[in-house]
Design an enzyme around this catalytic site. Structure first.
Site, PDB file in Angstrom:
ATOM      1  CG  ASP A 216      -6.909   0.369   0.391  1.00  0.00           C
ATOM      2  OD1 ASP A 216      -5.915   0.449   1.139  1.00  0.00           O
ATOM      3  OD2 ASP A 216      -8.018   0.845   0.684  1.00  0.00           O
TER       4      ASP A 216
ATOM      5  CG  HIS B  84      -1.739   1.179   1.454  1.00  0.00           C
ATOM      6  ND1 HIS B  84      -3.089   1.215   1.185  1.00  0.00           N
ATOM      7  CD2 HIS B  84      -1.427   2.417   1.935  1.00  0.00           C
ATOM      8  CE1 HIS B  84      -3.564   2.417   1.482  1.00  0.00           C
ATOM      9  NE2 HIS B  84      -2.573   3.163   1.943  1.00  0.00           N
ATOM     10  CD  GLU B  85       1.663   3.427   3.740  1.00  0.00           C
ATOM     11  OE1 GLU B  85       1.795   4.499   3.115  1.00  0.00           O
ATOM     12  OE2 GLU B  85       0.691   3.209   4.483  1.00  0.00           O
TER      13      GLU B  85
ATOM     14  CD  GLU C 260      -4.804   6.580   1.743  1.00  0.00           C
ATOM     15  OE1 GLU C 260      -4.469   5.385   1.917  1.00  0.00           O
ATOM     16  OE2 GLU C 260      -4.042   7.534   1.962  1.00  0.00           O
TER      17      GLU C 260
ATOM     18  CG  HIS D 110       0.116   5.949  -0.661  1.00  0.00           C
ATOM     19  ND1 HIS D 110      -1.044   6.454  -1.216  1.00  0.00           N
ATOM     20  CD2 HIS D 110      -0.230   5.460   0.563  1.00  0.00           C
ATOM     21  CE1 HIS D 110      -2.048   6.272  -0.364  1.00  0.00           C
ATOM     22  NE2 HIS D 110      -1.589   5.672   0.709  1.00  0.00           N
TER      23      HIS D 110
END
Length: 508
Positions: free
Chosen positions: A420, A356-357, A416, A360
């Site tokens: 995800d 997830h990070e 987000e 980003h």
């Protein structure tokens, strides 16, 4: 210079509301209770002034509210102008004097009207100036005093905090106050997070977890890069640059090493004067310390590797201006991770968070920053256009989800939602690679699931949550994450999930 924070958590709570709106009535009661506790007479004059403050707050909310989701595009927020130029469009405030005062304690900084500023929303600053110029000065002062008082209510005695709890119960639906021990730990973590983090790490952090997590990050990063050739909307030049940016991401795991060195930890806090019997004073002192640390950063180069989250925090983040990902010790525990868990559960838990990070760095905001953390268009226009076409399906998908007739804002939550979905895919690919290298894990007895199915169970488990209707509404209005109840929707987009559970996948 960013838009001002309004009285309630989001401007939408204050717009187009009737006089007897439940939340506004609760806030009026809160204002009266706090001013009474501070010694103000409860008469018509006090009521008049408090109502004026509230109405000015509503006017300010009308000025500041913007439904264009500007914060999803960092380039639109990067509006550079000098103090002199800002003064022309926003004359109600003496900006040079204000900013000079802000940095008055920093000896190495000299501020002139030629100083460059980043103005998030120039049009808003003009509207704000007009509102201030047309508002009685005494009212503006009263509003600022009330904002100051409200900021410190949580640091006052129990009757003040009870008034705040009563208002929060209307706002979030929470019926019970937080127990005092939790309040004390939370406040200590916010104020002295590295000191408390040192105790947490020594007492509770599993040995070897930092190294294991670092290995997992590399596997997830590798899986992310392996997936890039499958993105037919991305051109080859951008794909090469994306690999370079992924390689350049700095990962910080567990805790900064200096917190385990008592001399270095004492040095970090040497400017903080803590008194064991003065809670309010300590709270103000910590705010002063944090403020001073921030303003002293002007003119200094960005320091990669400086932690912006406390070690005991159960969270993680990607910082685009540093191109770094951070996973504190607090999240490296069950249900996200345990060194004794099957790898399937660890990859489905903390592995998805890692993916997830990393994702980003390439979402609708992160793609605006290059591998050095500079705001820079490193994708070509055609790729950006195709990316926006691809991500529009996420906007439409998540905008269909509702909580009590309030739709999720698919545009606001886009970053987000991209993270995800991308995180789930990268983590599963990383787990498959681990299985390829190490062989299948033994099945857990009595569960009746394969290890790959357990991966998805581990993912789903970390999103189990409960919220009141009021809290869910608050989440939709103030948070850039979709409500947790919709996080499992990433599974409906996952071909891997559909294959492992042999289910028919509905195209999204």
């Amino acid at each position: 210079i960013a838009p001002p924070v309004v009285l309630l958590p989001d401007a939408q709570y204050m717009l187009n509301k009737s006089e007897d709106d439940e939340l506004l009535q609760a806030y009026r009661k809160y204002m009266h209770t706090i001013t009474q506790l501070l010694g103000a007479p409860q008469n018509e004059e006090t009521s008049r002034q408090l109502e004026e403050i509230l109405q000015f707050g509503i006017a300010l909310a009308n000025v500041t509210y913007n439904d264009d989701q500007l914060d999803s595009d960092p380039e639109k927020l990067y509006n550079r102008m000098t103090i002199k130029e800002l003064q022309k469009i926003s004359p109600a405030i003496d900006w040079l004097s204000f900013i000079k005062y802000t940095f008055q304690g920093v000896e190495s900084v000299t501020i002139t009207e030629k100083e460059n500023l980043i103005i998030f929303e120039p049009d808003l600053m003009a509207d704000l100036s007009e509102l201030l110029l047309n508002t009685d000065e005494e009212l503006v002062k009263n509003y600022m005093i009330w904002k100051f008082v409200a900021m410190f209510v949580g640091f006052l005695s129990e009757d003040f905090r009870q008034a705040d709890d009563d208002f929060q119960s209307v706002l979030s639906g929470a019926k019970d106050s937080q127990p005092k021990w939790r309040t004390c730990i939370t406040d200590t973590d916010e104020a002295l997070g590295f000191a408390l983090g040192a105790l947490f790490v020594k007492e509770s952090f599993q040995g070897g977890s930092k190294e294991i997590a670092a290995e997992m990050v590399e596997k997830v990063r590798s899986a992310f890069k392996r997936n890039l050739p499958d993105l037919d909307w991305m051109d080859e030049e951008t794909r090469t640059a994306a690999k370079q940016k992924a390689n350049a991401i700095l990962d910080l795991i567990g805790f900064p090493n200096f917190i385990l060195d008592e001399e270095k930890l004492d040095k970090f806090y040497e400017e903080v004067d803590i008194n064991a019997t003065a809670y309010f004073r300590n709270s103000v002192e910590v705010l002063r310390f944090m403020y001073q640390s921030q303003v002293e950063g002007l003119r200094k180069a960005t320091d990669r590797g400086v932690w912006e989250m406390n070690p005991a925090t159960v969270n993680a983040y990607y910082q685009p201006i540093k191109n770094e990902i951070v996973f504190p010790a607090g999240i490296l525990q069950a249900p996200f991770y345990d060194r004794d868990f099957p790898k399937s559960l660890n990859f489905g838990g903390i592995g998805v968070v890692m993916g997830h990070e990393i994702t980003h760095a390439f979402d609708d905001k992160g793609r605006g920053y290059d591998k050095y953390g500079n705001l820079n268009q490193w994708w070509n226009n055609e790729t950006i256009e195709r990316f926006e076409e691809q991500t529009q399906c996420f906007v439409e998908q998540y905008s269909k989800y509702k909580v009590d007739n309030k739709n999720v804002e698919g545009r606001k939550t886009l970053g987000e939602n991209i993270a995800d979905n991308g995180g789930l895919k990268s983590a599963f690919l990383a787990y498959e690679e681990w299985v390829h290298e190490n062989g299948n894990e033994k099945a857990l007895p009595g569960v009746g699931l394969t290890s790959k199915q357990l991966f998805f169970l581990g993912f789903a488990q970390v999103w189990c949550s409960f919220s009141t209707p009021e809290e869910a509404l608050l989440h939709i209005m103030t948070d850039h994450h979709s409500p947790p109840r919709f996080s499992y929707r990433t599974l409906s987009n996952s071909e891997d999930f559909a294959r492992e559970f042999n289910v028919l996948q509905t195209p999204q």
